[in-house]
Design a protein around this motif. Structure first.
Motif, PDB file in Angstrom:
ATOM      1  N   ALA A  75       0.816  -1.214   0.000  1.00 54.43           N
ATOM      2  CA  ALA A  75       0.000   0.000   0.000  1.00 54.43           C
ATOM      3  C   ALA A  75       0.849   1.262   0.000  1.00 54.43           C
ATOM      4  O   ALA A  75       0.376   2.329  -0.421  1.00 54.43           O
ATOM      5  CB  ALA A  75      -0.935   0.003   1.197  1.00 54.43           C
ATOM      6  N   SER A  76       2.083   1.179   0.472  1.00 48.08           N
ATOM      7  CA  SER A  76       2.925   2.370   0.578  1.00 48.08           C
ATOM      8  C   SER A  76       3.310   2.937  -0.785  1.00 48.08           C
ATOM      9  O   SER A  76       3.750   4.084  -0.875  1.00 48.08           O
ATOM     10  CB  SER A  76       4.196   2.042   1.368  1.00 48.08           C
ATOM     11  N   GLU A  77       3.149   2.141  -1.831  1.00 46.58           N
ATOM     12  CA  GLU A  77       3.480   2.644  -3.167  1.00 46.58           C
ATOM     13  C   GLU A  77       2.557   3.774  -3.598  1.00 46.58           C
ATOM     14  O   GLU A  77       2.890   4.540  -4.503  1.00 46.58           O
ATOM     15  CB  GLU A  77       3.421   1.495  -4.173  1.00 46.58           C
ATOM     16  N   ARG A  78       1.395   3.892  -2.935  1.00 46.86           N
ATOM     17  CA  ARG A  78       0.454   4.962  -3.280  1.00 46.86           C
ATOM     18  C   ARG A  78       0.533   6.116  -2.287  1.00 46.86           C
ATOM     19  O   ARG A  78      -0.375   6.953  -2.237  1.00 46.86           O
ATOM     20  CB  ARG A  78      -0.972   4.401  -3.300  1.00 46.86           C
ATOM     21  N   ARG A  79       1.610   6.157  -1.500  1.00 49.75           N
ATOM     22  CA  ARG A  79       1.731   7.217  -0.504  1.00 49.75           C
ATOM     23  C   ARG A  79       1.871   8.583  -1.149  1.00 49.75           C
ATOM     24  O   ARG A  79       2.490   8.729  -2.197  1.00 49.75           O
ATOM     25  CB  ARG A  79       2.950   6.962   0.400  1.00 49.75           C
ATOM     26  N   ARG A  80       1.314   9.570  -0.461  1.00 50.72           N
ATOM     27  CA  ARG A  80       1.375  10.939  -0.955  1.00 50.72           C
ATOM     28  C   ARG A  80       2.548  11.708  -0.347  1.00 50.72           C
ATOM     29  O   ARG A  80       2.877  12.795  -0.819  1.00 50.72           O
ATOM     30  CB  ARG A  80       0.071  11.667  -0.617  1.00 50.72           C
ATOM     31  N   ARG A  81       3.130  11.162   0.724  1.00 47.44           N
ATOM     32  CA  ARG A  81       4.230  11.846   1.379  1.00 47.44           C
ATOM     33  C   ARG A  81       5.548  11.439   0.752  1.00 47.44           C
ATOM     34  O   ARG A  81       5.718  10.332   0.262  1.00 47.44           O
ATOM     35  CB  ARG A  81       4.260  11.520   2.877  1.00 47.44           C
ATOM     36  N   ARG A  82       6.507  12.370   0.799  1.00 46.92           N
ATOM     37  CA  ARG A  82       7.817  12.077   0.230  1.00 46.92           C
ATOM     38  C   ARG A  82       8.627  11.158   1.137  1.00 46.92           C
ATOM     39  O   ARG A  82       9.394  10.324   0.672  1.00 46.92           O
ATOM     40  CB  ARG A  82       8.580  13.390   0.019  1.00 46.92           C
ATOM     41  N   ALA A  83       8.490  11.341   2.443  1.00 48.23           N
ATOM     42  CA  ALA A  83       9.242  10.497   3.377  1.00 48.23           C
ATOM     43  C   ALA A  83       8.696   9.078   3.355  1.00 48.23           C
ATOM     44  O   ALA A  83       7.491   8.873   3.213  1.00 48.23           O
ATOM     45  CB  ALA A  83       9.155  11.074   4.786  1.00 48.23           C
ATOM     46  N   PRO A  84       9.564   8.071   3.517  1.00 45.20           N
ATOM     47  CA  PRO A  84       9.079   6.680   3.529  1.00 45.20           C
ATOM     48  C   PRO A  84       8.270   6.388   4.778  1.00 45.20           C
ATOM     49  O   PRO A  84       8.449   7.023   5.827  1.00 45.20           O
ATOM     50  CB  PRO A  84      10.373   5.863   3.491  1.00 45.20           C
ATOM     51  N   LEU A  85       7.406   5.404   4.669  1.00 47.58           N
ATOM     52  CA  LEU A  85       6.632   4.940   5.821  1.00 47.58           C
ATOM     53  C   LEU A  85       7.552   4.117   6.720  1.00 47.58           C
ATOM     54  O   LEU A  85       8.112   3.109   6.298  1.00 47.58           O
ATOM     55  CB  LEU A  85       5.451   4.094   5.366  1.00 47.58           C
ATOM     56  N   ARG A  86       7.703   4.533   7.957  1.00 44.94           N
ATOM     57  CA  ARG A  86       8.489   3.761   8.916  1.00 44.94           C
ATOM     58  C   ARG A  86       7.603   2.664   9.497  1.00 44.94           C
ATOM     59  O   ARG A  86       6.571   2.951  10.094  1.00 44.94           O
ATOM     60  CB  ARG A  86       9.012   4.660  10.041  1.00 44.94           C
ATOM     61  N   CYS A  87       8.004   1.423   9.295  1.00 49.00           N
ATOM     62  CA  CYS A  87       7.189   0.280   9.721  1.00 49.00           C
ATOM     63  C   CYS A  87       7.978  -0.551  10.733  1.00 49.00           C
ATOM     64  O   CYS A  87       9.092  -1.013  10.436  1.00 49.00           O
ATOM     65  CB  CYS A  87       6.810  -0.574   8.513  1.00 49.00           C
TER      66      CYS A  87
END
Length: 568
Positions: free
Chosen positions: A195-207
């Motif tokens: 799902a993170s491929e559709r993120r709107r933020r520039r920073a990566p999702l920290r998981c």
């Protein structure tokens, strides 16, 4: 940043408050109107004036007319919100979904609602973060308290991409997978990775993915699905219990309670009462971190009816453990021991003829608070007559309800032991904090810069890649080096900054580095081989070449007061 959660925590009060404010404004307006007309409040003329002004639409002077208009607006707004809330309840629509959809940005999403997840959610809220929790059981007992604290609770399965989307994952800052199932946590992380491929933020999702099983954790740490692949996702697999053990040994570091750096220092001896996951994690982290200026092989005594079983499990998972620690299993329950039996089981003796080093620390890790409290009190009584009493630390909340129920004073002086809440690590500062990562990254970048300055190419070894491309095992090794730094700094304070001290601590750093690799399954070979986990430097410090010894000395020199920026 804090306004939206504050308002959300009080969403059910907004409509009643608006209606109350409308009623107050109406009363003030009509009273003002009557007093301005010079009429007695309890006369018929006043009642007629109130009716004509308050209900009949008769206009008044600007002050009271404005208040009356305000009362009308507040009343209409309160009625509208109450009707809207009732509409949501009839259609079984969650107001939390609306908050997540329109107001939540840069928030933390937590999947699961056990003790660890609840602690983390409340800790993040206290720190001012926006928090959303996904929980399969909508009727979980912790839901009301979390919603009262301003946490958005979304019923659903965190493994579903739709539910993650409803939780605003595309706008979130971090995702923490904290269910009781390792497999479910990994599935959630995999769904979030996609799902993170559709993120709107520039920073990566920290998981952050909690995996209790060591073998599964190691496999997941090396799998590409759970590591950073691009700019959208930054994953880390961890064990909350291991974090708790590391924090415990930082707060109650053995070299703080025993002179382990001085020449001729007695070997460290630690008693662990329990055989649960935390007890095993304490043993493992002692093997990784208990390395001091004076070389020694610490002694650990496991005291529990299942101690031998725990030792067998530890030995199977970490074959090199016996080379780093002397672990003794005593299959007995602490409450059944008399003072003489305890001294026998721990190798102590009141006449000074001890068969084992003096106990410096004792950790009680029993899971039930009442069992931990009873064991801590009993251990304090049993060691009361010892010439050197160990520092006892009981792993239970300092303000446990059990203490209040049995009327025990919860101060350390009254108890005879200190307390450590194992779930205190479920906070943003520990799980999501990046201080150690930042220092580890800084040291690794300095190491790479040193290689480039020497004219050597990068990427020749798996340890020579940029931080974001490093294998997770190398990152973890860098973090452990940073975590061990306070031990070396205390040694420098005690022994001074002489060249001899630097050499002693360089030897200790090499032993710590060797323990790190040995516990990870590495062994010696004349030729370095990453794939087969063979290393040519897994030898005694004296057998290292001068360049490698100088590398260890540089680690110590950068801690000296006038060292300047950290070296590699």
């Amino acid at each position: 940043m804090r306004l939206v959660p504050w308002v959300k925590a009080r969403e059910k009060l907004i409509a009643p408050l608006l209606l109350v404010a409308a009623a107050v404004a109406w009363v003030v307006a009509v009273v003002w109107h009557v007093l301005a007309a010079g009429l007695p409040l309890w006369s018929m003329e006043a009642a007629r004036s109130i009716y004509e002004f308050g209900f009949g639409g008769k206009t008044g002077e600007p002050p009271e007319a404005g208040l009356l208009a305000l009362a009308g607006y507040l009343g209409k707004g309160g009625a509208a919100l109450a009707a809207l809330y009732a509409y949501f309840k009839v259609l079984d629509l969650s107001a939390d979904r609306l908050w997540l959809r329109f107001f939540y940005r840069n928030h933390v999403v937590i999947v699961g609602l056990g003790e660890k997840a609840s602690r983390l959610a409340l800790s993040l809220r206290e720190a001012g973060h926006r928090v959303a929790v996904i929980e399969l059981n909508e009727n979980h007992g912790a839901v009301p308290a979390l919603r009262a604290a301003g946490v958005a609770v979304l019923p659903g399965d965190g493994r579903s991409a739709d539910v993650l989307h409803q939780a605003g994952l595309q706008r979130a800052d971090a995702l923490v997978c904290l269910t009781d199932s390792d497999a479910a946590n990994l599935r959630v992380a995999l769904a979030a990775r996609q799902a993170s491929e559709r993120r709107r933020r520039r920073a990566p999702l920290r998981c952050y993915v909690h995996v209790a099983d060591r073998s599964l954790r190691q496999i997941a740490s090396e799998a590409p699905h759970y590591r950073q692949q691009d700019r959208h996702f930054d994953g880390r697999v961890l064990d909350v219990v291991d974090v708790a053990a590391r924090v415990l040994l930082t707060e109650w570091a053995p070299d703080r309670v025993a002179p382990l750096h001085e020449a001729g220092a007695e070997r460290l001896h630690v008693l662990v009462v329990g055989a649960d996951a935390l007890a095993r994690a304490i043993v493992v982290n002692l093997a990784l971190q208990a390395h001091y200026a004076q070389p020694q092989r610490p002694v650990v005594t496991l005291l529990d009816p299942l101690a031998s079983q725990a030792l067998v499990q530890l030995t199977a998972e970490y074959p090199a453990l016996s080379t780093l620690l002397e672990v003794r299993a005593q299959d007995v329950s602490l409450p059944h021991l008399s003072p003489s039996r305890l001294t026998e089981r721990t190798g102590q003796a009141s006449d000074g003829a001890a068969s084992l080093p003096t106990l410096a620390l004792a950790f009680v890790t029993l899971e039930r608070d009442i069992d931990a409290l009873a064991a801590g009190l009993h251990l304090s009584r049993l060691t009361r007559g010892w010439p050197r009493r160990p520092q006892v630390v009981v792993c239970m909340p300092p303000h446990s309800e059990v203490m209040g129920a049995v009327g025990v004073d919860n101060t350390a002086e009254a108890l005879g032991f200190a307390t450590f809440d194992r779930y205190s690590v479920c906070s943003g500062a520990y799980l999501l904090g990046d201080a150690i990562d930042r220092d580890a990254r800084q040291r690794h970048e300095a190491y790479l810069a040193k290689i480039e300055a020497a004219g050597r190419p990068l990427r020749n070894k798996p340890t020579q890649f940029p931080w974001d491309e490093l294998d997770e095992m190398v990152k973890a090794s860098n973090r452990r080096q940073v975590e061990h730094e306070p031990v070396k700094r205390r040694a420098l304070e005690q022994l001074g900054n002489s060249a001899q001290t630097v050499e002693l601590l360089a030897r200790a750093e090499h032993r710590r580095w060797m323990a790190d690799l040995l516990m990870a399954g590495w062994s010696y070979s004349p030729q370095y081989d990453w794939a087969r986990r063979r290393h040519n430097n897994l030898v005694a410090y004296e057998e290292l070449d001068e360049a490698t010894r100088e590398f260890d000395r540089a680690v110590i020199r950068q801690m000296l007061p006038d060292a300047g920026p950290p070296a590699a």
